[in-house]
Write a protein that holds these residues in place. Structure first.
Motif, PDB file in Angstrom:
ATOM      1  N   UNK A  47       0.747  -1.059  -0.233  1.00 25.01           N
ATOM      2  CA  UNK A  47       0.148   0.147  -0.466  1.00 25.01           C
ATOM      3  C   UNK A  47       0.378   1.404  -0.334  1.00 25.01           C
ATOM      4  N   UNK A  88       1.275   6.742  -5.958  1.00 22.10           N
ATOM      5  CA  UNK A  88       0.023   7.821  -6.502  1.00 22.10           C
ATOM      6  C   UNK A  88       0.291   9.316  -6.626  1.00 22.10           C
ATOM      7  N   UNK A  89       1.321   9.740  -5.630  1.00 22.05           N
ATOM      8  CA  UNK A  89       1.732  11.363  -5.318  1.00 22.05           C
ATOM      9  C   UNK A  89       3.001  11.591  -6.088  1.00 22.05           C
ATOM     10  N   UNK A 149       1.134   4.084  -2.508  1.00 25.96           N
ATOM     11  CA  UNK A 149       0.540   5.783  -2.199  1.00 25.96           C
ATOM     12  C   UNK A 149       2.156   6.599  -2.683  1.00 25.96           C
TER      13      UNK A 149
END
Lengths: 393, 66
Positions: free
Chosen positions: B3, B10-11, B7
């Motif tokens: 995860x 995604x950032x 993340x």
């Protein structure tokens, strides 16, 4: 001639009552064994060799002080019932002198005190648990029974070792000294020196210097229980602890096993309750911690979820913004393009004239009678030149 | 992928999209990628929530036993 006891006693009483000396006599002696009792006052008068019991009315004679030398005025009284003689005192004069035995007692007390025999620093503690208890006392009488009763009731497992002695009179000092010496080399945990109540003379053996020194130097802790609570002997000062009664002496040297059992039972219950409380507290703590952990994870997951969604939203917003910019740029460019679009010119009423494939832009290209193609915004037309008019330069 | 790695990814994609120097084409491609990564993130988060529910039920059982 044979007479009865009563006859004898009556005769003796008559002799006494009729004797002029004995009915009015003054006697000088040292006061001892003072015992007030209601309307009567009982005491004894003594010298170095003898003593006589006295009584008086307490409202007639002031309370004498033991050890003082007094002159007693009264009459000798013969009691027919008991056959005893006593001195009925009508008047008592204090000569403000102290008797020899009292003075000897004080001198010995001071001497031994000066040597430090009575110092608190010498006192040994009575052990909190005495398995074996030595007793120096008479083997008959209530004293040893009282000690045994109280010790075995409180501490059934205790052992009592009795060294029987005479507690007054001849041989008492020697026997008591030997008893202390015996216990010095024995396995007892404590030594009780005890005797019941009695006159000052009865208790005087416990003022003997040898005995007092032996008690002070005894290697075992000592408890004295001599006479009644109001009686004090030098042995009481020398002992490590003084009891007012033999029963109290027994309490000093024994533990109350029932109370200990109760205390232990109470401690067990308290400990059990305390442990249960701690278990419950730990359980609650574990439950709370798990709840907190769960809440933390739920919070963390929700937060991440929100972050993910927010990131996407912001990305979309940025993308939309970018798109809008591009759109604006495109609109500007198309607007510019349309301004320069020939079709727009045609719409405004202009036309494109061509001769074949050649565009005509000047009248010099024309001849009368030529066929022309006229392109308009919505179509084209054919035309023939009929006339040429040149604009003056 | 874990995860935390998703993340981070995604950032990074978000930064590319917001960068004014990135072309529209690349921005759109980046956004398409970010949708895929976000979907994975949400799927993982849903799994974790499921596990938490199991733990929560166990905790309730422990409380009931008390």
């Amino acid at each position: 001639m044979t007479i009865s006891v009563s006859q004898l006693n009556n005769y003796l009483k008559a002799l006494v009552d009729m004797d002029g000396v004995l009915t009015h006599i003054e006697v000088k002696g040292e006061v001892t064994n003072v015992r007030p009792s209601g309307q009567y006052l009982y005491f004894s008068l003594k010298d170095d060799y003898s003593q006589i019991d006295c009584f008086a009315y307490s409202n007639e004679v002031a309370l004498p002080v033991a050890g003082t030398i007094v002159v007693a005025n009264g009459a000798i009284n013969f009691l027919t019932k008991s056959g005893k003689i006593s001195f009925f005192v009508r008047k008592l004069e204090d000569t403000s002198k102290q008797g020899d035995s009292y003075l000897r007692f004080i001198a010995l007390r001071d001497k031994l005190n000066k040597e430090g025999l009575f110092d608190q620093s010498r006192k040994k503690s009575i052990p909190s648990y005495c398995a074996t208890i030595g007793v120096i006392s008479s083997k008959t009488g209530a004293v040893i029974r009282d000690i045994q009763d109280v010790v075995f009731r409180r501490q059934p497992s205790a052992d009592i070792v009795l060294y029987p002695v005479r507690v007054q009179g001849l041989f008492a000092v020697k026997q008591i000294r030997e008893a202390i010496q015996y216990f010095n080399n024995s396995i007892v945990d404590v030594v009780i020196i005890a005797r019941g109540g009695g006159s000052d003379e009865d208790l005087s053996v416990f003022n003997d210097e040898d005995i007092v020194r032996a008690v002070a130097n005894c290697t075992k802790p000592t408890v004295s229980a001599i006479g009644h609570g109001i009686d004090f002997t030098l042995t009481d000062f020398a002992a490590d602890r003084r009891a007012v009664t033999p029963t109290e002496a027994g309490e000093f040297v024994s533990i109350d096993s029932r109370r200990i059992q109760d205390t232990v039972a109470r401690l067990i219950v308290n400990n059990r309750n305390s442990i249960l409380r701690r278990i419950n507290d730990c359980s609650a703590s574990v439950r709370n911690t798990l709840s907190e952990i769960q809440a933390h994870f739920v919070g963390a997951i929700n937060k991440i979820q929100y972050t993910v969604m927010q990131t996407e939203v912001m990305s979309l917003v940025a993308l939309q913004r970018k798109l809008d910019n591009r759109q604006a740029q495109f609109d500007l460019l198309t607007q510019r393009a349309s301004v320069h679009n020939p079709m727009e010119q045609l719409k405004r009423g202009y036309s494109i004239i061509s001769k074949g494939s050649v565009r005509v832009s000047s009248v010099s290209q024309l001849s009368v009678g030529e066929e022309l193609n006229i392109r308009l915004s919505d179509g084209s037309a054919q035309a023939t030149v009929t006339k040429i008019l040149e604009i003056n330069k | 992928m874990k995860l935390e790695e998703n993340l981070n990814k995604l950032s990074q994609l978000s930064e590319v999209i917001e960068d004014s120097d990135t072309t529209l084409d690349d921005s759109i491609k980046a956004f398409e990628q970010s949708l895929v990564v976000a979907e994975q993130c949400l799927k993982q988060l849903k799994e974790y929530k499921g596990k938490l529910t199991v733990l929560e039920n166990k905790l309730k059982e422990l409380n009931d036993e008390e």
